[in-house]
Every structure is written in C-alpha cells, then in structure tokens.
Design a protein around this motif. Structure first.
Motif, PDB file in Angstrom:
ATOM      1  N   ALA A 543      42.825 -24.573  69.277  1.00  0.00           N
ATOM      2  CA  ALA A 543      44.191 -25.409  68.902  1.00  0.00           C
ATOM      3  C   ALA A 543      44.751 -24.930  67.859  1.00  0.00           C
ATOM      4  CB  ALA A 543      43.793 -27.064  68.731  1.00  0.00           C
ATOM      5  N   PRO A 544      45.865 -25.085  67.560  1.00  0.00           N
ATOM      6  CA  PRO A 544      46.671 -24.786  66.338  1.00  0.00           C
ATOM      7  C   PRO A 544      46.233 -25.701  65.204  1.00  0.00           C
ATOM      8  CG  PRO A 544      48.049 -25.641  67.697  1.00  0.00           C
ATOM      9  CD  PRO A 544      47.032 -25.514  68.576  1.00  0.00           C
ATOM     10  N   SER A 545      46.188 -24.892  63.862  1.00  0.00           N
ATOM     11  CA  SER A 545      45.729 -25.801  62.789  1.00  0.00           C
ATOM     12  C   SER A 545      46.080 -25.048  61.508  1.00  0.00           C
ATOM     13  CB  SER A 545      43.943 -25.948  62.789  1.00  0.00           C
ATOM     14  OG  SER A 545      43.871 -26.719  61.725  1.00  0.00           O
ATOM     15  N   THR A 546      45.550 -25.328  60.424  1.00  0.00           N
ATOM     16  CA  THR A 546      45.849 -24.671  59.085  1.00  0.00           C
ATOM     17  C   THR A 546      44.198 -24.318  58.452  1.00  0.00           C
ATOM     18  OG1 THR A 546      46.059 -26.699  57.969  1.00  0.00           O
ATOM     19  CG2 THR A 546      47.919 -25.740  58.788  1.00  0.00           C
ATOM     20  N   VAL A 547      44.300 -23.296  57.681  1.00  0.00           N
ATOM     21  CA  VAL A 547      43.060 -22.817  56.997  1.00  0.00           C
ATOM     22  C   VAL A 547      42.819 -23.965  56.171  1.00  0.00           C
ATOM     23  CG1 VAL A 547      42.119 -20.951  55.366  1.00  0.00           C
ATOM     24  CG2 VAL A 547      43.846 -20.561  57.130  1.00  0.00           C
ATOM     25  N   SER A 548      41.413 -24.465  56.207  1.00  0.00           N
ATOM     26  CA  SER A 548      40.937 -25.652  55.519  1.00  0.00           C
ATOM     27  C   SER A 548      40.664 -25.358  53.766  1.00  0.00           C
ATOM     28  CB  SER A 548      39.860 -26.217  56.198  1.00  0.00           C
ATOM     29  OG  SER A 548      38.967 -25.389  56.188  1.00  0.00           O
ATOM     30  N   SER A 549      40.240 -24.091  53.512  1.00  0.00           N
ATOM     31  CA  SER A 549      39.781 -23.848  52.275  1.00  0.00           C
ATOM     32  C   SER A 549      40.109 -22.276  51.824  1.00  0.00           C
ATOM     33  CB  SER A 549      38.553 -24.138  51.863  1.00  0.00           C
ATOM     34  OG  SER A 549      37.501 -23.433  52.784  1.00  0.00           O
ATOM     35  N   GLY A 550      39.895 -21.947  50.669  1.00  0.00           N
ATOM     36  CA  GLY A 550      40.226 -20.609  50.356  1.00  0.00           C
ATOM     37  C   GLY A 550      41.562 -20.112  49.792  1.00  0.00           C
ATOM     38  N   LYS A 551      41.741 -18.842  49.696  1.00  0.00           N
ATOM     39  CA  LYS A 551      42.966 -18.352  49.152  1.00  0.00           C
ATOM     40  C   LYS A 551      44.051 -18.558  50.124  1.00  0.00           C
ATOM     41  CE  LYS A 551      42.176 -13.537  50.293  1.00  0.00           C
ATOM     42  NZ  LYS A 551      42.164 -12.080  49.827  1.00  0.00           N
ATOM     43  N   HIS A 552      43.731 -18.668  51.398  1.00  0.00           N
ATOM     44  CA  HIS A 552      44.622 -18.685  52.667  1.00  0.00           C
ATOM     45  C   HIS A 552      44.858 -20.065  52.859  1.00  0.00           C
ATOM     46  CE1 HIS A 552      44.981 -14.392  53.233  1.00  0.00           C
ATOM     47  NE2 HIS A 552      43.751 -14.281  53.304  1.00  0.00           N
ATOM     48  N   LYS A 553      44.466 -20.993  52.207  1.00  0.00           N
ATOM     49  CA  LYS A 553      44.539 -22.360  52.546  1.00  0.00           C
ATOM     50  C   LYS A 553      45.889 -22.967  52.945  1.00  0.00           C
ATOM     51  CE  LYS A 553      43.368 -27.272  51.099  1.00  0.00           C
ATOM     52  NZ  LYS A 553      42.915 -27.904  49.752  1.00  0.00           N
ATOM     53  N   GLY A 554      46.188 -23.392  53.865  1.00  0.00           N
ATOM     54  CA  GLY A 554      47.393 -24.123  54.208  1.00  0.00           C
ATOM     55  C   GLY A 554      47.926 -22.980  55.274  1.00  0.00           C
ATOM     56  N   SER A 555      47.628 -21.981  55.504  1.00  0.00           N
ATOM     57  CA  SER A 555      48.119 -20.782  56.288  1.00  0.00           C
ATOM     58  C   SER A 555      47.757 -21.309  57.804  1.00  0.00           C
ATOM     59  CB  SER A 555      47.623 -19.427  56.082  1.00  0.00           C
ATOM     60  OG  SER A 555      47.802 -19.009  54.852  1.00  0.00           O
ATOM     61  N   TYR A 556      48.508 -20.822  58.864  1.00  0.00           N
ATOM     62  CA  TYR A 556      48.137 -20.876  60.085  1.00  0.00           C
ATOM     63  C   TYR A 556      46.764 -20.403  60.511  1.00  0.00           C
ATOM     64  CZ  TYR A 556      47.953 -20.553  65.155  1.00  0.00           C
ATOM     65  OH  TYR A 556      47.925 -20.673  66.630  1.00  0.00           O
ATOM     66  N   ALA A 557      46.032 -21.320  61.175  1.00  0.00           N
ATOM     67  CA  ALA A 557      44.560 -21.168  61.898  1.00  0.00           C
ATOM     68  C   ALA A 557      44.494 -21.442  63.058  1.00  0.00           C
ATOM     69  CB  ALA A 557      43.612 -21.492  60.799  1.00  0.00           C
ATOM     70  N   ILE A 558      43.459 -21.172  63.769  1.00  0.00           N
ATOM     71  CA  ILE A 558      43.139 -21.581  65.129  1.00  0.00           C
ATOM     72  C   ILE A 558      41.827 -22.332  65.133  1.00  0.00           C
ATOM     73  CG2 ILE A 558      42.242 -20.829  67.441  1.00  0.00           C
ATOM     74  CD1 ILE A 558      44.202 -18.455  67.348  1.00  0.00           C
ATOM     75  N   GLU A 559      41.825 -23.609  65.345  1.00  0.00           N
ATOM     76  CA  GLU A 559      40.594 -24.477  65.412  1.00  0.00           C
ATOM     77  C   GLU A 559      39.716 -24.373  66.531  1.00  0.00           C
ATOM     78  OE1 GLU A 559      41.172 -28.686  63.577  1.00  0.00           O
ATOM     79  OE2 GLU A 559      40.577 -29.299  65.791  1.00  0.00           O
ATOM     80  N   VAL A 560      38.803 -24.439  66.519  1.00  0.00           N
ATOM     81  CA  VAL A 560      37.782 -24.190  67.509  1.00  0.00           C
ATOM     82  C   VAL A 560      37.089 -25.666  67.833  1.00  0.00           C
ATOM     83  CG1 VAL A 560      35.546 -23.024  68.379  1.00  0.00           C
ATOM     84  CG2 VAL A 560      37.134 -21.736  66.876  1.00  0.00           C
ATOM     85  N   ARG A 561      36.946 -26.126  68.970  1.00  0.00           N
ATOM     86  CA  ARG A 561      36.447 -27.411  69.480  1.00  0.00           C
ATOM     87  C   ARG A 561      35.706 -27.414  70.438  1.00  0.00           C
ATOM     88  NH1 ARG A 561      42.318 -30.513  69.781  1.00  0.00           N
ATOM     89  NH2 ARG A 561      43.041 -30.363  67.550  1.00  0.00           N
ATOM     90  N   LEU A 562      34.766 -28.335  70.605  1.00  0.00           N
ATOM     91  CA  LEU A 562      33.886 -28.379  71.833  1.00  0.00           C
ATOM     92  C   LEU A 562      34.213 -29.890  72.107  1.00  0.00           C
ATOM     93  CD1 LEU A 562      30.478 -26.976  70.857  1.00  0.00           C
ATOM     94  CD2 LEU A 562      32.305 -25.805  72.415  1.00  0.00           C
ATOM     95  N   ASP A 563      34.666 -29.599  73.637  1.00  0.00           N
ATOM     96  CA  ASP A 563      35.128 -31.010  74.152  1.00  0.00           C
ATOM     97  C   ASP A 563      35.848 -32.144  73.115  1.00  0.00           C
ATOM     98  OD1 ASP A 563      33.909 -30.533  76.600  1.00  0.00           O
ATOM     99  OD2 ASP A 563      31.884 -31.123  75.780  1.00  0.00           O
ATOM    100  N   GLY A 564      36.718 -31.323  72.510  1.00  0.00           N
ATOM    101  CA  GLY A 564      37.335 -32.201  71.478  1.00  0.00           C
ATOM    102  C   GLY A 564      37.190 -32.364  70.245  1.00  0.00           C
ATOM    103  N   GLN A 565      35.712 -31.951  69.871  1.00  0.00           N
ATOM    104  CA  GLN A 565      35.320 -31.987  68.522  1.00  0.00           C
ATOM    105  C   GLN A 565      35.291 -30.842  67.812  1.00  0.00           C
ATOM    106  OE1 GLN A 565      31.404 -34.619  68.820  1.00  0.00           O
ATOM    107  NE2 GLN A 565      31.564 -33.947  70.751  1.00  0.00           N
ATOM    108  N   ARG A 566      35.833 -30.579  66.639  1.00  0.00           N
ATOM    109  CA  ARG A 566      35.779 -29.631  65.875  1.00  0.00           C
ATOM    110  C   ARG A 566      34.407 -28.990  65.456  1.00  0.00           C
ATOM    111  NH1 ARG A 566      39.965 -27.231  61.902  1.00  0.00           N
ATOM    112  NH2 ARG A 566      38.365 -26.277  60.273  1.00  0.00           N
ATOM    113  N   VAL A 567      34.396 -27.707  65.511  1.00  0.00           N
ATOM    114  CA  VAL A 567      33.033 -26.832  65.100  1.00  0.00           C
ATOM    115  C   VAL A 567      33.354 -25.703  64.207  1.00  0.00           C
ATOM    116  CG1 VAL A 567      31.763 -27.786  67.010  1.00  0.00           C
ATOM    117  CG2 VAL A 567      33.241 -25.706  67.321  1.00  0.00           C
TER     118      VAL A 567
END
Length: 613
Positions: A543-567
């Motif tokens: 799912a589309p998301s944003t980088v949660s921390s680090g120097k790229h915080k706020g940049s586009y990121a792909i979130e990984v989920r298992l049955d809707g739960q972020r992992v």
C-alpha cells in the motif's frame, strides 16, 4: 594355512550371512540383478536463509590451511554439523556386524614389513630376493583376507528385495549428477559487515566433494551392489538391512526404521563454474550493499549466478547427522524417496524408470470429482509438464489460439489446477495438470514421473483438507505449425502452502527477493504468522505510504501489510523502484523467518523493470 570364521545373523525377512574368509566367495541373491576454494568462494541461499560455503578435500574436523580468501575474511568461526563420530556411535550401540568390520579395519598390514626385510636381505644374497617376492605376495593376500569381512545377503522376502533394488535404481540419478558435496560445518552471519563482505549471505558453510559409487566399504566384500556416498574421510553405505557409516577406519550403523529424511531444493550463488545439470534462476553480485545491490566501492565486482541445487538431510539415533547437496534436485528427491521406502516394511518398491506413456486424452471438459475449494499455491519456482502433444486442442483453447512469442514476457498467462491421481493405471503417483477456463477445466498434461512423486503426497493432503491446488502457468509455442506447451510457476513441495491464503488469488510474480525494513516495530504481528518452520510463506499486501523516519522521512514509501496489519515498509529507493506496481493494494508472496535479529519478512516481487500484465 587358512583362516575361517563364519557368523549368521537373522534380521526379520532378511537373512545376512557374514564370514571372515577368502575374497573369491560368491553367492546368488534372488531379486538382485545389479550391474556392477578457500573460505568465501561460494554463497548459498536456502530455506529462507543465505549462506556462504567452501569446497575442500580436508580429512579432519580441523580446517586445513588454505590459500588467501577470494573475499575479505569475516570474523566467523565455523561449527561442525556432522553430529556424533562413528567412534561415539559404535561405543553407544555396536552390533556384531560392526564389531567385525572394526576388527578387520584395525588389523595390521604385515606385507610392507616383509617386503622391506626382503629388500634389505637382497644386499647379502640375490637368492633372498627371489624367495622374498613370493613370500611378500602370500602375506599380501593373507593380510587382505584378515582385513575383509565377506557378507552374503540372502533376501528371502520379495518385497524387501524389490525395495532395495529400488534404492539401487534410485542411485542412478545420484551418480549422474555432475557434482555432489557433504556439508560439514556452518556459522551464522549476524553483523552488517559480515553480510556485505560475504555477498549478503546469512551463513557460511564448508563442504567436501562427494564421491558416489556402488562398490561398498573397503573392508566389506558383498555379493550385491552397495550404493555409497563418500568424502575423503567419511562415508555412508546403504545395505539391504542397515545404513553403514565410516569415519576413517571406524564403523557404526543406523537402522532404516530409525532414520529421519528431509529433501528440498535450495538456491546457491555459485562463485565457480556452474554444473551442466544445474538450473540458473537468478543472479547477484560478489559484494553487495545494504540494499542488496552491487557495492560500487569494489572494482571488478562480479555478477554471480544463482542456481538450484538439491539438498538431502539425514539424522538418526546416537547423534547421527549428515547433510548432502547435489547439483540437480532430481538426485536428492530420488534418493530421499527410495530411503523413505526402505524405512517402511510395507512400502511399495521405489524405482527410477523411464516416463510412462501418457494416457489418451480424456473428454474435452472435466468436472472435479469432489467439490474442493481451489487454493492458490506458492508460485516461487518453475516446473515443466509433459505430454502436451496429446492435448493440443485443449491448449489451443486455453491460449485462445494466440501464438506465444519467444521471450518470457510473450508467453501467454494461464491458471493450472493440479489433480493427484493415485488410481492412475499407468502411474500410482501421477499428478494431472488441468487448464482452468470459464467453462470448467481441461487436461493439458501431467507432471513428470519424478516431479509427481514429490508433489502428489502434498496435493493429496490438501485434497483431504478440502482444497485443490492451483498455480499460475505460461503457455508457449503455437503458430507456424508449432505445438503449444506449458510450464508452471510452482514452488517446491515443501513450500507450497501460503499460510494466510486459503482461496484463489492474483499475486505478483515472485522473481526476486526484496528486503523489508522496520520489522522491529511489528514483532508481535509477525510472531502470530510465523509457524515455527525455518520460513513461513504468507501473502503480503502493498500500500502507498510515506517513509516513517530517517533522512527520507516523509518521502513516498510502500507499506507492507499482513491481512491489513502493518509489518514494515520498503526503503525510499526500493519504493521508488516498485511504485508502478502499487495500483490499488496488490498482493505478493513473502516469507517470514526468525533469527538473531528477531522476526524478519522478505517479499518476492517481479523484477523492477517488468510491468505486470
């Protein structure tokens, strides 16, 4: 002068007769007609882990001095994984047969001393040499008799004879494998530096080259073929009633009924030449960065091929363990099936035979015999099918009469249904392959005889649970008078089930492994999905998301989920590379492992430059 000692042992339906006698003895046996680099040089991937390994001919447990390593040395100490020694096993439980072999192996050779004495006395008189030559020959033959146990196998049970003949036949693919090894030591790699300097590996292993023969141990003369796997110091011999182990001059044995057998397909990153019978499935680099790409700091950073090897693990009582690897998975599966048959007294004989004729094509459309729920299986592999020439009309309909191109991207996608056929009159292990279409299913071929033996038990277990396995497939050929063909995207039989997926589903093609980050924040969720096996196959969502921390915080990121739960999430660079895949919430295969860094999840995604159809 002659020496004679005879011992008779009865083992169930198998009668074994052994004698300490001359080597010229012989006897017929009913049912038997058998013809007679340095550390860091290789990288291994298997069971969800990656390991670095070496090939060596050392003959002791202590690694011998070697040439300077091809890669920077890592501060890793390899641990022996060969289990108890034969001396320890024999001391714990030694049979009379093993005692005789150990006594024969310890017998001293006298003929070299006689030869030295004859040569020394030849300086005094040449006549002494003439007398010493026949004496030396006689002592040599006498030593050979004393140091050999002659075993006569009189197999009175026809089933036992057929099972052992099946084991001998199954040893054919083992001998035909271009290369084989025994893995003797391993060590886990845990630090980032170790991973980077060892091509991203998770473990180092050491292995010895393996010889395969049917000659039997050096201190046993038998009237049957004896399949054997031997390094320069260790050996395993498969007799009709037991497995004989040798380390140096010390013997021990293991009963077939006490043996535990595991076989699977492993991926290896090969630094040397690729064996001619191995399949190249991917490639990587000799030095990698933290993202898995090539480390630009090193010149001449070579691409290394990833190949599939077969793995066979044996374990038994008194601490016995052995791990073997073969350049083709066909060898490990054939030997594993034959050994499993030997562990069961009521098992049918196992034989490696030429593929049987494919049954005549059935009616156009078939309806499943039972209302089973179709369940998507893991597509992390490729399996060919046979017999397509008999089912060209069905393949034409599955391909909608469109000709497939030559390249992979031009092969026509399809869905295959795998149907076990234990009542097939041509092969009790048969697995039928049907193409799924809106009107139902049509048979388009069968798994090969070797593949069917591996897959049918798993597919039958699925059927007993109410499921019929499906997998993606590709159709080839067609046009210009060419026959259509088909191959399956299907994982090995030990990794077919996707834990959280019990229905049909569209998943992305699993072509390469992509690392997920930030799993340390989701350990409890990953723990719930992990089955306790070396790796658990699951279906993950992107799912589309944003980088949660680090120097790229706020940049586009792909979130990984298992049955809707972020992992976890992908790095900013990897997210940008795979952004074109995330339209909606696509799903892909992933595997969860557990190690020193806790629970980890890795994705299996298409190559980044491939746009899905």
């Amino acid at each position: 002068m002659s020496f004679y000692l005879r011992t008779r042992v009865n083992v169930g339906p198998l009668r074994v007769s052994m004698s300490r006698a001359g080597l010229g003895a012989s006897a017929g046996v009913p049912g038997f007609r058998v013809g007679a680099g340095p550390r860091g040089a290789y990288v291994t991937l298997g069971g969800g882990l990656v390991s670095y390994r070496t090939t060596t001919r050392t003959t002791t447990r202590t690694p011998a001095p070697s040439a300077p390593p091809l890669l920077p040395a890592s501060d890793v100490v390899l641990a022996d994984i060969t289990g108890a020694t034969t001396l320890e096993m024999a001391a714990a439980d030694s049979s009379e047969f093993v005692s005789q072999l150990n006594a024969a192996a310890r017998s001293m050779r006298w003929w070299p001393w006689v030869l030295v004495l004859a040569l020394a006395l030849a300086a005094v008189s040449p006549w002494t040499l003439l007398a010493g030559a026949p004496l030396t020959a006689w002592v040599f033959l006498h030593d050979r008799i004393r140091r050999t146990v002659v075993g006569f196998y009189d197999v009175q049970d026809a089933g036992a004879a057929r099972r052992f003949q099946g084991l001998v036949d199954a040893f054919g693919p083992v001998r035909e494998a271009r290369r084989a090894w025994q893995v003797v030591a391993s060590a886990a790699l845990s630090t980032t530096r170790q991973h980077k300097l060892n091509a991203g590996a998770s473990a180092l292993v050491k292995r010895h080259s393996l010889d395969r023969d049917i000659g039997g141990p050096p201190h046993l003369s038998a009237n049957i073929a004896v399949p054997s796997l031997a390094t320069s110091h260790r050996a395993v011999y498969f007799l009709p009633d037991r497995i004989l182990l040798r380390e140096g001059k010390q013997y021990a044995d293991v009963e077939y009924g006490e043996l535990r057998i595991e076989a699977d397909v492993q991926r290896f990153i090969e630094d040397g030449s690729v064996p001619g019978d191995s399949r190249v499935v991917d490639e990587t680099w000799q030095y990698v960065n933290v993202k898995g790409g090539p480390d630009r700091r090193y010149k001449n950073n070579r691409r290394l091929p990833v190949v599939e090897y077969g793995s066979l693990r044996l374990s038994g009582p008194n601490g016995y363990r052995a791990t073997f690897a073969f350049s083709t998975p066909r060898a490990s599966w054939a030997l594993a099936d034959a050994l499993r048959a030997m562990t069961r007294t009521d098992a049918p004989p196992v034989a490696v035979a030429k593929p049987a004729a494919v049954p005549a094509a059935p009616a156009r459309t078939q309806v499943p015999a039972a209302p089973l729920t179709r369940r998507r299986l893991s597509a992390d592999g490729r399996v060919a099918i046979v017999g397509e020439a008999h089912y060209q009309p069905a393949l034409q309909r599955a391909a909608r009469r469109i000709a497939a191109g030559e390249g992979f991207d031009q092969h026509l996608p399809a869905v295959a249904l795998l149907v076990p056929e234990p009542q097939n009159p041509h092969d009790l292990h048969a697995v039928r392959v049907d193409a799924v279409n809106p009107a139902g299913t049509e048979t388009v071929g069968y798994l090969s005889r070797a593949d069917a033996r591996r897959y049918q038990p798993v597919l039958r277990a699925l059927a007993q649970s109410g499921y019929a396995g499906t997998c993606p497939a590709r159709i080839t050929g067609g046009g210009n008078g060419r026959h259509y063909g088909m191959y399956l995207h299907l994982a090995g039989p030990d990794a077919l089930e996707i834990a959280n997926l019990a229905a049909e589903a569209d998943l992305l093609e699993p072509e390469r492994t992509v690392t997920v980050t930030k799993e340390e924040n989701h350990q409890e969720t990953l723990r719930r999905y992990h089955s306790g096996a070396p790796r658990t196959i699951v279906a993950a969502e992107l799912a589309p998301s944003t980088v949660s921390s680090g120097k790229h915080k706020g940049s586009y990121a792909i979130e990984v989920r298992l049955d809707g739960q972020r992992v976890g999430e992908l790095t900013a660079a990897m997210s940008a590379r795979y952004r074109h895949l995330v339209t909606g919430v696509p799903r892909c295969e992933a595997f969860i492992t557990h190690g020193e860094r806790g629970f980890q999840i890795d994705l299996r995604l298409p190559k980044a430059d491939r746009v899905p159809r």
